[in-house]
Write an enzyme that holds these catalytic residues in place. Structure first.
Site, mmCIF file in Angstrom:
data_model
loop_
_atom_site.group_PDB
_atom_site.id
_atom_site.type_symbol
_atom_site.label_atom_id
_atom_site.label_comp_id
_atom_site.label_asym_id
_atom_site.label_seq_id
_atom_site.Cartn_x
_atom_site.Cartn_y
_atom_site.Cartn_z
ATOM 1 C CD GLU A 185 3.049 -4.691 -0.611
ATOM 2 O OE1 GLU A 185 3.780 -3.874 -1.179
ATOM 3 O OE2 GLU A 185 1.816 -4.701 -0.742
ATOM 4 C CD GLU A 254 -0.644 -3.101 2.892
ATOM 5 O OE1 GLU A 254 -0.724 -2.397 1.859
ATOM 6 O OE2 GLU A 254 0.422 -3.319 3.491
HETATM 7 C C1 GAL Z 1 1.602 -1.471 0.062
HETATM 8 C C2 GAL Z 1 2.520 -1.411 1.266
HETATM 9 C C3 GAL Z 1 1.989 -0.407 2.284
HETATM 10 C C4 GAL Z 1 1.650 0.884 1.596
HETATM 11 C C5 GAL Z 1 0.678 0.629 0.465
HETATM 12 C C6 GAL Z 1 0.289 1.846 -0.315
HETATM 13 O O1 GAL Z 1 2.202 -2.063 -1.017
HETATM 14 O O2 GAL Z 1 2.626 -2.668 1.870
HETATM 15 O O3 GAL Z 1 2.939 -0.218 3.280
HETATM 16 O O4 GAL Z 1 2.813 1.454 1.117
HETATM 17 O O5 GAL Z 1 1.253 -0.221 -0.451
HETATM 18 O O6 GAL Z 1 -0.313 2.752 0.501
#
Ligand code: GAL
Length: 844
Positions: A185, A254
């Site tokens: 990110e 994600e």
């Molecule tokens: C994303 C990040 C993950 C985790 C997630 C929230 O932005 O890439 O590592 O922190 O948010 O659980």
């Protein structure tokens, strides 16, 4: 994505292969605009995050098997630098940190791996995965165009890639790793840092690609990811996302299945109907890779939780819960979704969707790949009303905020809002093995100056001193109070005010506890201010400052400071006395930590007092120990810490994490699956401790004499701590009858037929349990949800008897949701459903 890209995709694929520097023959993973290509086949890939240090190696096989049975193709994990390199050049890949073993376990299940090396990972993990020593490398600045940082990042990345290569774990070598991630990110950081950010990412891309893994690299949430790296999306929804080049596939690294929790906050849940809707939305616009973050969240054992204040549980409301048990209906509903998507795979990877409007908020996305290969996604974005639509001359009814999947462009095999999977309700049951022989040992809070490590003028930054070897740092000073001070006579007490930059603080005056103060995760600064009892003469002021997980996100979070900032005493004859610049003594950690009291071999190095011998006076800063036998069975275990305050707990020398029974503050209302989800939307657990139970992995236990040691900062009643097991209490189904029209359609594909045929619903208790009572059963129009079902205006009187006959005494039973099953139609022309709640009991 337009159709124009498709025609040239083959040429582009070859181009990408060349850019990546590997020949067609040996390079088995590549990509084009449609998908990741494995051994020549474009694939729709379903993936799930399971972070290896958040469970034990003994759990990995079961977790990955459950992932496979849930319809996943890929397991995704970050690599956690700080656990692997605790000091420069000293590596640890043992036990929970055995990355190679984890990957081989995944491989054994026939699944692929996406290895997110980072090495910045965020992940609610201490310091975002960075080792704390890295902060003290001269001249370093994290995640930017900085030579010392880049050298360290390259060295660790090389180390991991080298390990994977020597174990032949990349798919190009016949292994399971099909993708790798560099950085994490970076988009926001890049905008903040400008040219330095660009230079750093160009360097990172070149460095990663130069490692010649033979599989593609990705960068998540960075629209400027340089070629050939694929930029990917993270979020609750990603259907508006497109990659930065027309020849890259649309990937979602994600898909947040729930959300993380923080001590003092509520529990975040995400309804599976909305998660399934989000995934179907992504697929219907051409997305071909979806990774659930998390599929199994697990536990932040030890001091691995990021922060501050991330809970020890990293359950995440994921399809597999913290303890490794299947969370229903989330797991089962997604499994059905995955089957439906896979039925569409050929059409999805071979064509671009044609979009047809079917109403104001309704659309059809049709993928037609010739030779009868056609898949359609019918969507209804209306958040309130179901929609009746016509598609290909047929009628369909779409519940609000839902998508129906038609793998043959005719038959609905799945609708994201219609949950057929059962709901499981777990309970934490006391086991027969209770904790016994409680002893206590008090931290000395009186002679801290004598045992301090050093003294210094003024207040120092905490991390500079502890280097994170402990959460705790003592700041001690003394104040001389003249016997002429007014307050000594008029009964008014002076006020001590302590400004802190995080995260928690306990104050001791002359060895006596005088109060605490806390920051929050988003605002770590806070002030302790309280009247304190001082005597004439010399007084000692001791401040125990606590770092509860180092930050894992934010611009240059490595520079954020922790610890006490300013200390003032008000209400003296002179007015205010500023203690900030006077001499302070420092002591890192608690004495019990230094003595390693938590370890079975060191526990006897101090004199413990039997608890029975002392009054239960809720003393702060005490150590406690007890023993217990391992309970029989294989249910997951936990410690119920509900009677305690705040501290850390160990079993047989292994830390099960920080505990804190801070009560959840938030707003817990009714949670509707419809409408856009954000993490504040579906909160649960208001007014109860955010985390009461702490996972005790079975593999950490021996049959007898298991040692539990805890340090309690505030006070509590350890004699009420109990060992509990997580078991299924009841299971429910709440399934709508099949729309009668569906049955009339002609079905050609056998796999579609099979999925349609599965109109049956299942009730399934855990292994070793059976259904002992049918608490509720109604075929008709029952209302409510699992554990609070009620009979509606239409009810088949046979419901209870039929379900009892089918299910009582069995571990699982299959039920039909149809008139014939219940004898006759209890209310013609009304859409009916079946709601059942069955109680599960252990079979003796
Ligand atoms: C994303 C990040 C993950 C985790 C997630 C929230 O932005 O890439 O590592 O922190 O948010 O659980």
């Amino acid at each position: 994505m337009g159709t124009k890209y498709l025609s040239s995709s083959f040429t582009l694929m070859v181009l990408i292969l060349l850019v990546m520097g590997c020949e067609m023959i040996k390079c088995s993973v590549s990509y084009d605009n449609k998908a990741v290509i494995i051994n020549g086949n474009r694939r729709i890939l379903l993936s799930g995050s399971i972070h290896y240090p958040r469970s034990t190696p003994q759990m990995w096989e079961d977790l990955t098997l459950k992932a496979k049975n849930g319809g996943l193709d890929v397991i995704d994990t970050y690599v956690f630098w700080n656990v692997h390199e605790p000091s420069p050049g000293n590596y640890n890949f043992e036990g929970r940190y055995d990355l190679v073993r984890f990957i081989k376990t995944v491989q054994k299940q026939g699944l692929y791996v996406h290895l997110r090396i980072g090495p910045y990972v965020c992940a609610e993990w201490n310091f975002g995965g960075f080792p704390v020593w890295l902060k003290y490398v001269p001249g370093i600045s994290f995640r930017t165009d900085n030579e010392p940082y880049k050298a360290a990042m390259e060295k660790f990345t090389q180390k991991i890639v080298g390990m994977m290569k020597s174990e032949k774990l990349f798919e190009s070598q016949g292994g399971p790793i099909i993708l790798s991630q560099i950085e994490n990110e970076y988009g926001k950081q890049r905008s903040a840092l400008g040219a330095a950010g660009d230079a750093y990412m160009n360097w990172a891309a070149k460095m990663a690609v130069g490692l010649d893994t033979g599989v593609p690299w990705i960068m998540c949430k960075d629209d400027n990811a340089p070629d050939p790296i694929i930029n990917t999306c993270n979020g609750f929804y990603c259907d508006k996302f497109y990659p930065n080049k027309p020849y890259k596939p649309t990937m979602w690294t994600e898909a947040w299945s729930g959300w993380f929790n923080e001590f003092g906050g509520t529990i975040h849940e995400r309804p599976v109907q909305d998660l399934a809707f989000a995934v179907a939305r992504f697929v219907r616009t051409g997305g071909s890779f979806i990774n659930y973050y998390m599929y199994h969240g697990g536990t932040n054992f030890g001091r691995t939780a990021g922060g501050p204040f991330i809970t020890t549980s990293y359950d995440y409301d994921a399809p597999i819960d913290e303890y490794g048990l299947i969370r229903e209906p989330k797991y089962g509903h997604l499994k059905e979704l995955h089957k439906a998507i896979k039925l569409c795979e050929h059409a999805l990877v071979s064509s671009e969707p044609t979009v047809v409007s079917l109403g104001i908020s309704q659309q059809a996305h049709v993928f037609s790949a010739g030779e009868g290969s056609c898949a359609a996604f019918l969507s209804n974005f209306d958040t309130k009303s179901a929609a009746k639509i016509m598609f290909n001359n047929r009628h369909y009814k779409l519940p609000p905020w839902s998508i129906s999947i038609l793998p043959d462009c005719r038959n609905v095999v799945f609708n994201t809002a219609k949950v057929g999977a059962q709901t499981s309700r777990y309970q934490m049951l006391e086991t027969s093995s209770q904790l016994h022989s409680w002893d206590t040992y008090s931290e000395d809070t009186t002679a801290l100056e004598d045992s301090s490590t050093f003294t210094a003028p003024g207040l120092v930054e905490q991390l500079n001193v502890t280097r994170d070897s402990s959460d705790y740092l003592w700041y001690t000073t003394s104040v001389d109070i003249a016997s002429s001070e007014q307050f000594l006579r008029n009964g008014q007490k002076p006020t001590l005010s302590v400004e802190s930059r995080g995260h928690a603080l306990h104050v001791f005056i002359n060895g006596n506890f005088a109060g605490s103060a806390y920051g929050t995760r988003t605002n770590t600064r806070f002030t302790f201010s309280s009247a304190v009892k001082l005597k004439a003469g010399r007084n000692s002021i001791s401040l125990l400052s606590i770092a509860m997980g180092l930050p894992n996100t934010g611009l240059h979070f490595e520079d954020w400071s922790v610890g006490v900032g300013r200390v003032k005493l008000n209400g003296l004859d002179q007015g205010q006395r500023d203690l900030t610049r006077q001499t302070w003594s420092y002591k890192v950690g608690l004495s019990g930590e230094k003595l390693n009291l938590v370890s079975p071999s060191q526990v006897s190095s101090v004199e413990w007092t039997a608890m029975a011998a002392i009054a239960q006076n809720q003393q702060p800063l005490r150590w406690y120990k007890a023993y217990f036998e391992a309970p029989n069975g294989d249910e997951p275990l936990a410690l119920d810490m509900g009677s305690m305050g705040k501290g850390q707990v160990w079993i047989n020398g292994q830390s099960i994490g920080r505990y804190w029974t801070a009560v959840a503050n938030g707003s817990c209302g009714v949670c509707h699956y419809t409408g856009p989800y954000r993490s504040p939307k579906c909160q649960a657990g208001c007014g109860r401790p955010t985390q009461r139970w702490y996972h005790v992995p079975r593999s950490w236990l021996q049959p007898r004499q298991n040692l539990v040691v805890l340090v309690e900062e505030l006070g509590g009643d350890p004699s009420r701590i109990s060992l509990v097991k997580r078991t299924t209490r009841s299971v429910c189904v709440d399934a709508v009858e099949r729309h009668p029209m569906v049955a009339n359609y002609q079905v050609e594909s056998t796999s579609t037929k099979r999925m349609l045929h599965q109109a049956k619903v299942h009730l399934r208790c855990a292994r070793g349990q059976s259904i002992s009572t049918i608490k509720f059963a109604s075929y008709g129009t029952p209302t409510g949800t699992c554990a609070s079902f009620r009979v509606g205006s239409c009810h088949a009187v046979t419901s209870q008897a039929i379900i009892e006959k089918m299910c009582l005494g069995k571990e699982s039973c299959k039920l039909s949701v149809s008139n014939s099953y219940f004898g006759s139609d209890p209310c013609p022309n009304v859409l009916k459903k079946l709601s059942v709640e069955a109680i599960c009991s252990n079979t003796a």
